[in-house]
Design a protein around this motif. Structure first.
Motif, short mmCIF file in Angstrom:
data_model
loop_
_atom_site.label_atom_id
_atom_site.label_comp_id
_atom_site.label_asym_id
_atom_site.label_seq_id
_atom_site.Cartn_x
_atom_site.Cartn_y
_atom_site.Cartn_z
N GLN A 76 0.82 -1.20 0.00
CA GLN A 76 0.00 0.00 0.00
C GLN A 76 0.86 1.26 0.00
O GLN A 76 0.63 2.17 -0.81
CB GLN A 76 -0.92 0.01 1.22
CG GLN A 76 -1.77 1.28 1.33
CD GLN A 76 -2.60 1.33 2.62
OE1 GLN A 76 -2.79 0.30 3.29
NE2 GLN A 76 -3.08 2.50 2.98
N GLU A 118 1.08 4.00 -3.06
CA GLU A 118 0.68 5.38 -2.79
C GLU A 118 1.85 6.35 -2.99
O GLU A 118 1.66 7.46 -3.49
CB GLU A 118 0.13 5.50 -1.38
CG GLU A 118 -1.22 4.80 -1.19
CD GLU A 118 -1.73 4.88 0.24
OE1 GLU A 118 -1.00 5.45 1.10
OE2 GLU A 118 -2.83 4.38 0.52
N GLU A 162 2.38 6.90 -6.72
CA GLU A 162 1.34 7.80 -7.24
C GLU A 162 1.65 9.25 -6.86
O GLU A 162 1.47 10.18 -7.66
CB GLU A 162 -0.02 7.39 -6.68
CG GLU A 162 -0.54 6.07 -7.25
CD GLU A 162 -1.81 5.60 -6.54
OE1 GLU A 162 -2.18 6.23 -5.52
OE2 GLU A 162 -2.41 4.61 -7.00
N ASP A 163 2.14 9.45 -5.63
CA ASP A 163 2.50 10.79 -5.14
C ASP A 163 3.64 11.36 -5.99
O ASP A 163 3.63 12.54 -6.38
CB ASP A 163 2.92 10.68 -3.67
CG ASP A 163 3.00 12.04 -2.97
OD1 ASP A 163 3.01 13.07 -3.66
OD2 ASP A 163 3.07 12.05 -1.72
N ARG A 167 2.72 9.21 6.06
CA ARG A 167 2.02 8.04 5.51
C ARG A 167 2.48 6.78 6.24
O ARG A 167 1.67 5.90 6.58
CB ARG A 167 2.33 7.94 4.02
CG ARG A 167 1.43 7.00 3.23
CD ARG A 167 1.77 7.06 1.74
NE ARG A 167 1.44 8.36 1.17
CZ ARG A 167 2.28 9.10 0.46
NH1 ARG A 167 3.52 8.68 0.23
NH2 ARG A 167 1.89 10.25 -0.04
#
Length: 439
Positions: free
Chosen positions: A332, A336, A339-340, A386
């Motif tokens: 995960q 993420e 994508e960031d 995160r």
């Protein structure tokens, strides 16, 4: 008194730039370290320990000026106890120098952060690296420390000369100083665990259709009890960079670099189980590296990740940040994070010690582009938060240093930070040891 004449007492602290010390000293013994520390303590001069300068979080910057204690001249391997699998070294001894010294003993020290760091510096930052999944971090491999406190007092954290594999005696002072980043004292000796050199080693490369498949394979290999020595993850951007930089031809896809240690017979079993697991997760056939030269090239490619990333944008600079999460959250956070990176137009190849849930983003940026620098700073803070939201830590192995002090407060909470501040005040009431770091 001579030292004090070098100092400007109204120094402005600047956390954004490199901060050199006012004075550098090169002690040759613990007695000299102690005597110099007493002078600094008397004149309230900051003390900055220095090993090889390979840390990544600004730990050796002299943000308040002061005296840099360069310990590289204390470079003796003092005691090797082959039958007991331990060794005591001074702070100028590096990881590679120790293993070179041990080459005829059948023993080695496996903690490998990539850089040829000083072993006492590795203890001070609780370093780890590619072998940690099997052999542990510095925290698990330090048996005793000799430490000079801010006032020049010399202590031995497990008692003078003690080197037992376990103890239930008193508070664990050794692990108080492991990871303290020079803020509690100067480490002048460390006693380390050693290991037998494996009879055989073999490495392999395997590619996967997704990050999830690579991490699932890792979890299942560990659950199967395979004592894998290294299991490293490289994302598609990182493997592409390594291919270009090292003239390799691995498929550009999520990739695992693996290494197995043991007897010839045990390696067969380890490899068979691992191949079955990776195949079930749609992994490719293994690309083998069996001889020492081929294995060396493979792991050199992994350790050259920093330079490979820099080569993606010639003329730019790089900043490496790391986080660590429980293994189940690794897919995960990596997805993420990628994508960031895309959303914010950033170059950040990912490489990680996937068996520990620890990974690095090597941020390549133009230091003259203030907009990009700002985007990188904001990205690294989002990455750390995160990780914290997923029950992880803001740093798995780089340490806190200057850049992650606010994140440490978020991670630990105010009461734990107060306890740390109390310990710091007890051991260093004048706040002379590496001030401005960690807390």
């Amino acid at each position: 008194e001579t030292l004090t004449s070098f100092f400007g007492w109204n120094r402005e602290i600047n956390f954004g730039n490199c901060c050199p010390p006012d004075v550098v000293v090169w002690p040759r013994s613990v007695e000299e370290v102690s005597a110099l520390a007493k002078i600094c303590h008397h004149h309230c001069l900051p003390i900055i320990p220095f090993g090889t300068g390979t840390g990544l979080e600004g730990g050796v910057g002299a943000v308040e000026g002061g005296v840099c204690f360069s310990l590289r001249n204390m470079d003796r391997v003092l005691d090797v106890h082959q039958e007991d699998f331990d060794v005591t070294v001074e702070p100028g001894v590096t990881r590679k120098a120790l293993n070179s010294y041990l080459r005829d003993t059948g023993l080695w020290f496996p903690v490998d952060p990539g850089a040829d760091a000083s072993l006492c510096g590795m203890a001070a930052t609780s370093a780890s690296g590619t072998n940690a999944v099997r052999y542990g971090t510095m925290r698990e491999n330090v048996l005793n420390l000799e430490v000079v406190l801010a006032d020049g007092t010399i202590i031995h954290t497990a008692g003078r000369g003690r080197r037992t594999r376990k103890t239930s005696a008193g508070y664990n002072l050794t692990n108080l100083f492991v990871g303290s980043e020079g803020t509690l004292g100067l480490i002048t000796k460390t006693t380390l665990r050693l290991y037998g050199v494996p009879e055989a080693m073999v490495s392999a490369v395997c590619t996967f259709p997704s990050v999830q498949a690579a991490v699932d394979s890792t979890v299942q290999v560990l659950q199967a009890g395979v004592p894998i020595a290294r299991i490293e993850f490289l994302d598609d951007v990182m493997i592409d960079a390594c291919n270009r930089f090292n003239s390799l031809s691995y498929p550009v896809a999520p990739t695992l670099f693996l290494e197995f240690h043991g007897s010839e017979k045990s390696l067969e079993e380890q490899v068979t189980v691992t191949e079955e697991i990776t195949r079930d997760n749609s992994g490719s056939d293994f690309n083998w590296a069996r001889d020492a030269e081929t294995r060396g090239r493979l792991w050199k490619a992994r350790h050259d990740a920093w330079y490979a990333a820099l080569a993606l944008r010639p003329g730019c600079k790089a900043y490496s940040t790391d986080v660590c999460v429980p293994l189940s959250h690794l897919p995960q956070i990596i997805v993420e994070t990628k994508e960031d990176l895309v959303l914010n137009r950033l170059t950040g190849p990912i490489a990680g010690h996937v068996g520990d849930g620890n990974f690095h983003c090597i941020m390549v940026m133009d230091p003259n582009d203030q907009d990009e620098v700002t985007r990188v700073q904001e990205f690294t803070e989002r990455l750390a938060r995160r990780a914290l939201a997923l029950d992880g830590t803001c740093t798995g192995e780089h340490g806190v240093g200057l850049g992650k002090r606010a994140l440490l407060r978020e991670e630990m909470g105010p009461m734990a930070i107060e306890v740390m501040q109390g310990l710091k005040a007890t051991l260093d009431p004048k706040n002379l040891m590496n001030p401005g770091k960690v807390l």
